[in-house]
Design a protein around this motif. Sequence first.
Motif, short mmCIF file in Angstrom:
data_model
loop_
_atom_site.label_atom_id
_atom_site.label_comp_id
_atom_site.label_asym_id
_atom_site.label_seq_id
_atom_site.Cartn_x
_atom_site.Cartn_y
_atom_site.Cartn_z
N ASP A 339 0.84 -1.20 0.00
CA ASP A 339 0.00 0.00 0.00
C ASP A 339 0.87 1.25 0.00
OD1 ASP A 339 -2.63 1.10 0.01
OD2 ASP A 339 -2.34 1.64 2.13
N GLU A 340 1.91 1.22 0.82
CA GLU A 340 2.87 2.33 0.89
C GLU A 340 3.51 2.57 -0.48
OE1 GLU A 340 3.87 3.46 4.21
OE2 GLU A 340 5.67 4.62 3.71
N LEU A 341 3.73 1.51 -1.24
CA LEU A 341 4.36 1.62 -2.56
C LEU A 341 3.33 1.90 -3.65
CD1 LEU A 341 6.83 -1.39 -2.17
CD2 LEU A 341 7.47 1.03 -2.27
N GLY A 342 2.08 1.94 -3.28
CA GLY A 342 1.03 2.24 -4.25
C GLY A 342 0.78 1.14 -5.27
N ARG A 343 1.01 -0.10 -4.89
CA ARG A 343 0.83 -1.21 -5.83
C ARG A 343 -0.64 -1.55 -6.07
NH1 ARG A 343 5.77 -0.06 -7.05
NH2 ARG A 343 7.40 -1.28 -6.02
N SER A 344 -0.84 -2.31 -7.12
CA SER A 344 -2.18 -2.78 -7.48
C SER A 344 -2.48 -4.04 -6.65
CB SER A 344 -2.18 -3.09 -8.97
OG SER A 344 -3.30 -3.84 -9.31
N ILE A 345 -2.84 -3.82 -5.41
CA ILE A 345 -2.84 -4.91 -4.43
C ILE A 345 -3.76 -6.08 -4.77
CG2 ILE A 345 -3.42 -5.47 -2.02
CD1 ILE A 345 -2.13 -2.83 -1.21
N ASP A 346 -4.97 -5.77 -5.20
CA ASP A 346 -5.92 -6.87 -5.44
C ASP A 346 -5.64 -7.61 -6.75
OD1 ASP A 346 -7.30 -6.70 -3.05
OD2 ASP A 346 -8.71 -5.21 -3.83
N LYS A 347 -4.97 -6.93 -7.67
CA LYS A 347 -4.65 -7.56 -8.96
C LYS A 347 -3.21 -7.27 -9.31
CE LYS A 347 -9.15 -7.11 -11.31
NZ LYS A 347 -9.62 -8.48 -11.21
N PRO A 348 -2.26 -7.96 -8.66
CA PRO A 348 -0.86 -7.69 -8.97
C PRO A 348 -0.56 -7.99 -10.44
CG PRO A 348 -1.09 -9.35 -7.20
CD PRO A 348 -2.46 -9.02 -7.67
N ARG A 349 0.42 -7.25 -10.97
CA ARG A 349 0.76 -7.41 -12.39
C ARG A 349 1.15 -8.87 -12.68
NH1 ARG A 349 6.46 -4.11 -11.77
NH2 ARG A 349 7.61 -5.85 -10.82
N ASN A 350 0.85 -9.30 -13.86
CA ASN A 350 1.28 -10.61 -14.40
C ASN A 350 0.63 -11.83 -13.75
OD1 ASN A 350 3.06 -8.90 -15.67
ND2 ASN A 350 4.83 -9.51 -14.45
N LEU A 351 -0.25 -11.64 -12.78
CA LEU A 351 -0.79 -12.79 -12.05
C LEU A 351 -2.29 -12.92 -12.25
CD1 LEU A 351 1.14 -12.36 -8.68
CD2 LEU A 351 1.69 -13.91 -10.57
N ALA A 352 -2.80 -14.15 -12.09
CA ALA A 352 -4.24 -14.39 -12.17
C ALA A 352 -4.69 -15.13 -10.91
CB ALA A 352 -4.55 -15.24 -13.40
N LYS A 353 -5.94 -14.95 -10.56
CA LYS A 353 -6.46 -15.62 -9.36
C LYS A 353 -6.42 -17.13 -9.52
CE LYS A 353 -8.26 -15.93 -5.26
NZ LYS A 353 -7.30 -15.76 -4.14
N SER A 354 -6.83 -17.58 -10.69
CA SER A 354 -6.73 -19.03 -10.82
C SER A 354 -5.99 -19.36 -12.10
CB SER A 354 -8.11 -19.64 -10.61
OG SER A 354 -8.58 -20.28 -11.70
N VAL A 355 -4.97 -20.18 -11.96
CA VAL A 355 -4.01 -20.39 -13.04
C VAL A 355 -4.38 -21.67 -13.78
CG1 VAL A 355 -1.56 -20.56 -13.64
CG2 VAL A 355 -2.26 -19.22 -11.65
N THR A 356 -5.08 -21.49 -14.90
CA THR A 356 -5.67 -22.63 -15.59
C THR A 356 -4.84 -23.10 -16.78
OG1 THR A 356 -7.05 -21.07 -16.80
CG2 THR A 356 -8.01 -22.06 -14.84
N VAL A 357 -3.59 -22.65 -16.83
CA VAL A 357 -2.65 -23.19 -17.83
C VAL A 357 -1.47 -23.84 -17.10
CG1 VAL A 357 -3.22 -21.57 -19.66
CG2 VAL A 357 -1.50 -20.93 -17.98
N GLU A 358 -0.84 -24.81 -17.76
CA GLU A 358 0.28 -25.50 -17.11
C GLU A 358 1.60 -24.81 -17.37
OE1 GLU A 358 0.50 -29.80 -17.73
OE2 GLU A 358 -1.67 -29.75 -17.58
#
Length: 358
Positions: A339-358
């Motif tokens: 939060d201090e760094l102002g990041r996109s906390i709920d949706k961090p870059r490059n990541l998905a909630k559920s990773v449906t590829v191997e």
Amino acid sequence: GKGEYDHYMLKEINSQPTTLANTIEGRVQDGDVVFEDLPEGTFADVETVQFVACGTSYHAAMYADQLLRSAGIRTDVVRASEYDSMSGPVDENTLVVAVTQSGETADTLDAVRTASANGARSLAVTNVVGSTAARETDDAVYIRAGPEVGVAATKTFSSQAVTLALLSQQLAADVPDVSPPEDSDAMLESLDALPGHLETVLENSNAESLASDLIDSQSFFFIGNGLGHPVALEGALKFKEITYEHAEGFASGELKHGPLALVTPETPVFAVATGSDSKTKTNAIEAQTRGAPIVAVSPDDNPLVDVAEDHLTIPDTHPVWAGLLANVQLQLLSYYAADELGRSIDKPRNLAKSVTVE
Ligand code: M6R
């Protein structure tokens, strides 16, 4: 919605006293573990347990793996993405436990499918009723944490760890020639107090000011021994995932086998010390000697507190639950740092909630 909170992650962290109470409800009756659909004796033909999972769920599985080991059950924990090279033989007396919040993680599904094809019995430990993991396995146990929106897994880790600890008790009761550890009554009795202890941590945490004091550091290290080890790994994963800062978790004793070369006054070390983990103090002191600020993540009476620069405190409880309280302090630390760094906390870059590829 997020209600009074700036982010879903903070809402989900703060919901843990309630979500955990929900996880536990009805599952300890008259001192015995009770899972609907898995009556006493369900696991009487199990000889070996193998956990498969990814990311945060892997850390929860590490926790369970240690609990089963200390009960004398043959067990292993395998990163689902490495299943093909790491599984080893399985048969109808192997219980493969897929730990997956979403129940949709491709690597985990693939691992459990392989195990089933090779004759293993399968069990899903998941948050999502009707998920692929729940449908495809022989049995399913739900962690009952409620929907998690933040990409960073928080409340679901706590609910997974508690569900798996209870499952370990049932396995220890069911598996022939194995008996539950001596202190298992004490462990089950102290579970009642866990939601209240979580409340205490959430109300009194100094993680926000600590995060702002340390945020300019170069790297963030997390160490732990025994049950503190998966907590250290989870602390580091959460931290890097949402702050984009370099964070790493180690088994305390491994610091001196390489990572110590990275340690400077710019690398705070968060040392998780929850009970019978003496290696953490000596190794934290090694890092301190190289200038690293040490943060004890521990109950007040842990000897580490006397030497550490800072302290994230947790209430006194059974060592099995203490790790979860330490983890909540680290969740708050990561949140406030991001939060201090102002990041996109709920949706961090490059990541998905559920990773449906191997
Ligand atoms: O849904 P799953 O539990 O199978 O997900 C596994 C990982 O992708 C997940 O835990 C990931 O590591 C989290 N984003 C970490 O916060």
